[in-house]
Design an enzyme around this catalytic site. Sequence first.
Site, short mmCIF file in Angstrom:
data_model
loop_
_atom_site.label_atom_id
_atom_site.label_comp_id
_atom_site.label_asym_id
_atom_site.label_seq_id
_atom_site.Cartn_x
_atom_site.Cartn_y
_atom_site.Cartn_z
N ARG A 272 11.14 3.92 3.38
CA ARG A 272 10.79 2.97 4.45
C ARG A 272 12.03 2.20 4.82
O ARG A 272 12.80 1.79 3.95
CB ARG A 272 9.69 2.01 3.99
CG ARG A 272 9.48 0.87 4.98
CD ARG A 272 8.29 0.02 4.68
NE ARG A 272 7.06 0.75 4.94
CZ ARG A 272 5.84 0.20 4.89
NH1 ARG A 272 5.72 -1.09 4.58
NH2 ARG A 272 4.77 0.90 5.14
N LYS B 97 25.80 -3.58 -1.34
CA LYS B 97 27.28 -3.50 -1.41
C LYS B 97 27.86 -2.78 -0.20
O LYS B 97 29.05 -2.53 -0.15
CB LYS B 97 27.69 -2.75 -2.67
CG LYS B 97 27.18 -3.34 -3.97
CD LYS B 97 27.56 -2.41 -5.12
CE LYS B 97 26.76 -2.72 -6.37
NZ LYS B 97 26.82 -1.61 -7.34
N ARG C 225 0.80 -1.22 0.00
CA ARG C 225 0.00 0.00 0.00
C ARG C 225 0.83 1.28 0.00
O ARG C 225 0.59 2.19 -0.80
CB ARG C 225 -0.92 0.05 1.24
CG ARG C 225 -2.19 -0.72 1.10
CD ARG C 225 -2.59 -1.32 2.43
NE ARG C 225 -1.62 -2.33 2.78
CZ ARG C 225 -1.69 -3.59 2.36
NH1 ARG C 225 -2.72 -3.98 1.67
NH2 ARG C 225 -0.75 -4.48 2.64
N THR C 226 1.79 1.37 0.89
CA THR C 226 2.47 2.66 1.05
C THR C 226 3.25 3.01 -0.21
O THR C 226 3.15 4.12 -0.74
CB THR C 226 3.39 2.62 2.29
OG1 THR C 226 2.63 2.12 3.39
CG2 THR C 226 3.91 4.00 2.62
N HIS D 74 4.79 5.79 11.56
CA HIS D 74 4.30 5.63 10.19
C HIS D 74 3.35 6.81 9.92
O HIS D 74 2.14 6.64 9.85
CB HIS D 74 3.60 4.29 10.05
CG HIS D 74 3.35 3.84 8.65
ND1 HIS D 74 3.49 4.68 7.55
CD2 HIS D 74 2.95 2.63 8.16
CE1 HIS D 74 3.19 3.99 6.45
NE2 HIS D 74 2.87 2.75 6.79
#
Length: 305
Positions: free
Chosen positions: A101, A80, A51-52, A129
């Site tokens: 995120r 890396k 969703r986000t 959030h």
Amino acid sequence: MQHLLNITDLSTQDIDRLIATAEDIMQNPEKYRDACRYKKLATLFFEPSTRTRLSFESAMMELGGNVLGFSEANSSSTAKGESVGDTVRTVSCYADIIAMRHPKEGAPYAAIQTAQVPVINAGDGGHNHPTQTLTDLLTIHRERGSLENFTIGLCGDLKFGRTVHSLVAALSRYQGVKMVFISPPELRIPDYIITNVLEPAGISYVQTESLEEAMPQLDILYVTRVQRERFFNEADYIRLKDTYIVDPDKLIHAKSSLVIMHPLPRVNEITPEVDQDPRARYFQQVAYGKYIRMALILDMLGIHL
Ligand code: CP
């Protein structure tokens, strides 16, 4: 607005403005069709999302802008050994705004040390959030007509559920909001939220293990998933994961006006039969997420139509 890391970075006036813009976008989508032409949003997702990430990308596309980014750390130079700071500094050369995120709490604070463009926290570990909270506030506003004077039951994993932490911080600034925290003892709302957020704001709250006892008084039931990825011990997750399962029987004594919300994804905590109940608003909540993120992108880019 420079960055959005925590919902408390926004004043209640900011939130009112974002909700008003989101509602205007819903009414007049064509007005916003080219608002972000030639602008680029980067989505840097070091942790899974449906969703986000997709609602941010859809939001930017509907504003006429473009998107770039990655959906897992292993497809970026993080694999890396590149630091978050270097990644964000690099992406600042390519994009006008970043949604990030990360599984580590506080990672967005590292990001803004090197960012040259606005950064939006799209979820950091079990911490915050804020854009889910904006989605939740828009949902409550649309469903109830106001962000004041209701009783909300927050049910499930209140310890690790970052959406709960951000929502509690936001709602504690509105008049007449009562909170009922429904969880097993191991997953109670963290003490720092009680002492730093609820008590200073004088919020009326109770803690209980019984969803059945709480149900009749609730205007909103906000259900959350037990956050498997934050547990140190799989056996604890298995023991706790099905503590609450909302099914049609559990709703018999709920108000007819109840609004059932869930930030999603769900696992077992709401049965699919509940989806047919008109009080189930969690997929409508998903839809609202795109509009509030459109409003946020416009605001953070300083675009006011
Ligand atoms: N609500 C939410 O954050 O969903 P995703 O994890 O799918 O983005």
